[in-house]
Design an enzyme around this catalytic site. Structure first.
Site, PDB file in Angstrom:
ATOM      1  N   HIS A 144       0.809  -1.215   0.000  1.00  0.00           N
ATOM      2  CA  HIS A 144       0.000   0.000   0.000  1.00  0.00           C
ATOM      3  C   HIS A 144       0.846   1.269   0.000  1.00  0.00           C
ATOM      4  O   HIS A 144       0.402   2.296  -0.527  1.00  0.00           O
ATOM      5  CB  HIS A 144      -0.939   0.015   1.203  1.00  0.00           C
ATOM      6  CG  HIS A 144      -2.204  -0.757   0.995  1.00  0.00           C
ATOM      7  ND1 HIS A 144      -2.281  -2.116   1.204  1.00  0.00           N
ATOM      8  CD2 HIS A 144      -3.441  -0.373   0.587  1.00  0.00           C
ATOM      9  CE1 HIS A 144      -3.513  -2.529   0.933  1.00  0.00           C
ATOM     10  NE2 HIS A 144      -4.224  -1.507   0.547  1.00  0.00           N
ATOM     11  N   GLY A 145       2.011   1.235   0.595  1.00  0.00           N
ATOM     12  CA  GLY A 145       2.797   2.458   0.609  1.00  0.00           C
ATOM     13  C   GLY A 145       4.146   2.297   1.267  1.00  0.00           C
ATOM     14  O   GLY A 145       4.364   1.387   2.082  1.00  0.00           O
TER      15      GLY A 145
END
Length: 490
Positions: free
Chosen positions: A327-328
């Site tokens: 996701h990041g």
């Protein structure tokens, strides 16, 4: 190019649909039009790197021809070709998304011991690179396993990767799910109207709920968390919990609708996750395509639940840590993944123990799940671990006797904001077991497009509802200058 932007709604999409449906019935021609439009769509944000990605997809295509079940190479050669191709895709993802984080947060803090320091490369983050990488890996693995119809040529492979509805923010579509549709699909009025309805529903979710709630979230998270009152902190995370659901599920609805209008049937990505009564159930309903991908391509290869019980718990935890990293590039996302891995392992452990025989009331299990999810969203939304810790402190450990110095409640939450939150919570979090059968059947038919040729009145009603939602959503878009898609940055 955003799905809610005027250039998409009133220029790109109409021109595409006109060209697509006026073209000959040959799927070769329609696929070429869809691919050209998808490249234009992606080039709108990445005019240079689209060609680098196209070269990478061509390499994947050539590798897929070498590793298929009918290829005349040894099993060892095929396996090594698959591993190298996957590593190249992962390396591209790391270079684009994680290299700065690795240098800044891992290598440079060790510089006093290493006696050298590296400058972050500051490479650009390619749009949708996480989703594109997962699509490419699933294509390679499915080709190796023989789970899908091989593409007729490079253009079919490129269409699977670049098909614009799912290009930037999913859903994550495996080649196994869509390969046969590239070769063989039909176009009917029912499919088109159903797609338009699904698109309009997602458009309305985005503009009528996600965007207004996003403004509230921004106000709260722009305040130093130690200045927030307990009520404001809870209000902010409730707003974000609803915002991210309506934003991402709205995008998924729009993507599924656009695909349906072009004859494609994409897998569902959301199934009312906020009515779940366990964290395990939540992840069966939230971002379903990601959960299925992680299960198919990570959890099962790690051994799944076929190994020892401790190893099963470890596999769950590792998969969700990787999900957080996907996701990041931030410690908060890593912590978010580890947090869910802990609760999923804990629930699996309790199910396998005597405690699993104790059934709590459904309402209490629902509250427990929502509480776990909202705490998780604090980690997900916060810019740092320290910020998340302070914010959680404002939620659960208010400073009694000390009034916060931040903005008062009334300057953050207006009456319209509260009404949107209440209505959004009712739609997203309340299960409705007593919907009349005929109404439920009509609603399911509207989403699935299962109308008989004689049901002209139902199709007319569906089109009227679609047009109404579309017009209202367009009006909301025009009147607002805040319309980001949250998952575009992942």
């Amino acid at each position: 190019m955003l799905f809610t932007s005027p250039v998409f709604l009133f220029v790109f999409l109409p021109l595409l649909l006109i060209a697509y449906y006026l073209s000959p019935r040959s799927l070769h021609v329609k696929n070429a039009i869809a691919l050209a439009a998808s490249i234009v769509f992606f080039s709108w944000g990445e005019p240079v790197f689209v060609w680098a990605l196209m070269i990478g997809v061509y390499i994947d295509y050539r590798v897929s021809l070498l590793i298929g079940p009918n290829a005349r190479y040894s099993e060892q050669t095929k396996r090594w070709a698959l591993i190298v191709a996957i590593c190249l895709n992962v390396a591209t993802l790391i270079a684009s998304k994680y290299l700065d984080f690795i240098v800044t947060e891992i290598i440079n803090p060790l510089s006093p011991w290493l006696h050298w320091q590296v400058q972050p490369p500051k490479w650009p983050l390619l749009l949708g690179i996480s989703f594109i990488t997962f699509h490419r890996i699933s294509y390679l693995v499915d080709s190796y396993k023989g789970r899908a119809i091989p593409p007729r040529g490079f253009l079919d492979c490129a269409l699977y990767i670049f098909l614009f509805p799912q290009l930037i923010a999913g859903p994550i579509i495996r080649y196994h799910d869509i390969g046969h549709q590239i070769h063989d699909r039909t176009h009917t009025l029912e499919k088109f109207l159903t797609g338009f309805f699904r698109f309009s529903v997602g458009f309305a979710k985005k503009t009528l709920f996600a965007d207004p709630l996003g403004l509230v979230t921004e106000k709260v998270f722009n305040v130093a968390p130690h200045d927030l009152s307990t009520l404001a902190a809870w209000g902010g995370i409730v707003a974000y919990t609803l915002q991210i659901y309506f934003d991402f599920s709205g995008y998924s609805d729009m993507a599924l609708g656009l695909g349906r209008m072009m004859g494609f049937q994409f897998p569902e990505n959301f199934n009312r996750p906020y009515i779940s009564r366990s964290v395990t159930e939540f992840w069966r309903r939230w971002h379903i395509s990601l959960s299925n991908w992680m299960r198919q391509y990570l959890y099962i290869p790690l051994g799944g639940n076929r190994v020892s019980i401790p190893r099963t718990y470890l596999n769950l935890w590792v998969v969700f840590v990787i999900s957080g990293v996907w996701h990041g590039a931030s410690w908060t996302f890593i912590a978010w993944g580890a947090y869910y891995g802990f609760f999923l392992s804990l629930e699996r452990m309790l199910e396998n123990s005597r405690v699993g025989t104790i059934r709590l009331p459904g309402f209490s299990r629902h509250i427990y799940t929502l509480l776990v999810v909202m705490v998780g969203w604090v980690l997900f939304r916060s810019p740092s671990i320290a910020y998340a810790g302070t914010y959680l402190g404002a939620m659960f450990m208010p400073a009694f006797g000390q009034a916060p110095v931040g903005p008062p409640w009334g300057l953050i939450f207006g009456n319209r904001d509260l009404a949107t939150m209440v209505l959004g919570a009712f739609i997203a979090c309340v299960d409705w077991p007593y919907i009349p059968g005929a109404m439920a059947d009509t609603f399911r038919q509207a989403f699935a497009g299962k109308f008989s040729s004689e049901s002209l009145s139902q199709m007319t009603l569906q089109f009227g509802a679609s047009l109404f939602l579309f017009v209202v959503a367009v009006a909301a878009t025009i009147s607002s200058d805040y319309s980001p898609f949250l998952y575009f940055r992942f």
